[in-house]
Structures are given as C-alpha cells and as structure tokens.
Scaffold this active site. Sequence first.
Site, PDB file in Angstrom:
ATOM      1  N   ASN A  23       0.667  -1.129   0.059  1.00 54.17           N
ATOM      2  CA  ASN A  23      -0.041  -0.096   0.378  1.00 54.17           C
ATOM      3  C   ASN A  23       0.616   1.210   0.064  1.00 54.17           C
ATOM      4  O   ASN A  23       0.367   2.314   0.519  1.00 54.17           O
ATOM      5  CB  ASN A  23      -1.098  -0.054   1.045  1.00 54.17           C
ATOM      6  CG  ASN A  23      -1.744  -1.243   1.272  1.00 54.17           C
ATOM      7  OD1 ASN A  23      -2.559  -1.476   0.042  1.00 54.17           O
ATOM      8  ND2 ASN A  23      -2.026  -1.918   2.233  1.00 54.17           N
ATOM      9  N   ARG A  24       1.911   0.951  -0.597  1.00 55.13           N
ATOM     10  CA  ARG A  24       3.038   2.343  -0.490  1.00 55.13           C
ATOM     11  C   ARG A  24       3.314   2.959   0.780  1.00 55.13           C
ATOM     12  O   ARG A  24       3.894   4.068   0.818  1.00 55.13           O
ATOM     13  CB  ARG A  24       2.214   3.470  -1.700  1.00 55.13           C
ATOM     14  CG  ARG A  24       2.145   2.888  -2.862  1.00 55.13           C
ATOM     15  CD  ARG A  24       3.638   2.548  -3.612  1.00 55.13           C
ATOM     16  NE  ARG A  24       3.541   2.043  -5.027  1.00 55.13           N
ATOM     17  CZ  ARG A  24       3.123   0.725  -5.423  1.00 55.13           C
ATOM     18  NH1 ARG A  24       3.115   0.090  -4.601  1.00 55.13           N
ATOM     19  NH2 ARG A  24       3.193   0.687  -6.564  1.00 55.13           N
ATOM     20  N   LEU A  25       3.022   2.164   1.712  1.00 52.56           N
ATOM     21  CA  LEU A  25       3.446   2.636   3.004  1.00 52.56           C
ATOM     22  C   LEU A  25       4.800   1.989   3.333  1.00 52.56           C
ATOM     23  O   LEU A  25       5.146   1.410   4.513  1.00 52.56           O
ATOM     24  CB  LEU A  25       2.308   2.069   4.293  1.00 52.56           C
ATOM     25  CG  LEU A  25       1.056   2.781   4.080  1.00 52.56           C
ATOM     26  CD1 LEU A  25       0.094   2.359   5.159  1.00 52.56           C
ATOM     27  CD2 LEU A  25       1.179   4.367   4.316  1.00 52.56           C
TER      28      LEU A  25
END
Length: 213
Positions: free
Chosen positions: A191-193
């Site tokens: 999730n691009r975290l």
Amino acid sequence: MENLHDKRKVYEKSQLIESEIKQNPIEQFRDWFLEASNSPAVSEANAMAVSTLEEDGCPRTRMVLLKEYTYEGFIFYTNYTSRKGKAIENNHKACLSFFWPNLERQIIIKADLERIAENLSDGYFHSRPKGSQLGAVVSPQSQAIPNREFLEEKLKELEKEYETSEIPRPANWGGYIAKPYEIEFWQGRPNRLHDRIVYQLENLDWKISRLAP
C-alpha cells in the site's frame, strides 16, 4: 504514447523496523549488501548511481561500481579529469544510490568525497585485469573523440608497448572515498506505506529517525 498509470507492483518481501536495525549505518549497509550479493536475483550488487553537481547547476547521475567500503566510507575509482571527476573537484558533495528491485530495497547516501592515497590507487590499479588497465590509459574519459576506431587503434599501440612490461597507473586515474553524513534505508511495503529509516551524523554520533513514505 503509452499510458503507464497501471504499471505498479506490490512490495511485500520484507520490513525495516527499529528493533531489528543496527545502530551504525555501515553495519546496516553491510547486512543488506551481503544479502544482495548472495541473492541470485541481483546481478551486480555493487552497482551504484553517483550524482554530482555540474557547473550549470544541474545534477548528473551515472552508474559506477563500488569497490570497497569501510567504517570511514565508500570507495570507487574513476578518471579525475572526466566530467565526474571535475564535478567532484568543484563540489566535494555527492549522492550515492543503490537500488535492488528484486529485494525491494534502496539506499541513498549523502557524502563528502575526497581522493584516496596514491599508493591505494596504485594497488587497486595493478590488481585489475590488464585489459582494464589499458582501457584506463586509452580513454580520455568524457572528451569528444572522432570515432570508435580512435580508441581501438590506440589500444593496439599500447598493447604492443606494454606487452612485456607493467602498465603504470595514469596520474589522472584513481580512487575517491565517499564519507557519509546521511544514509537512508528504504524497504518497500504494501500500500505504498514503505519503511524509511535515516541515519544522520551529528558530531560523532549517528541519529536514527523514521521518515514518512
């Protein structure tokens, strides 16, 4: 034109958390570098981008090979009169970057660069294959040349000249050590975290922080 909006992948191979990292960034680099070196999915773990600032104010990036690293810094070799070498002499700061996509990792290093001792450059130069030594002598790196044949003819001449003798290291060729003052480790996450841990040198100690992705 090609729409690239949907070209993405999910990063989920690993994590980077404070309870598991080393307190010294060179030791953290060593751990990651050994993983990359031992991974069959990484062809050249020591390939790194080196970005320098040119006279027109624009950064210039190129790939070089890391040849050694110590607690003091990261060592690579180049022609001192190349565009890279001239940029370093004008501005001793540079940014190094490693990207290992199959491990979903990158490392960004801000550093001050200086030439290593001449005897160290001599030692590395004479450890290289003879063809690589000749290449360093033949190439007026970054200068305009008339054609490919110019290099090939010059190489033939030097092969004859040094057929039975040692090739001296050119005075304009040698090593730089990049002494880091900031090193960021990036680990891809879902999730691009992504995980981003940065080490910043303050006086003689490394301060560790987490950055938002």
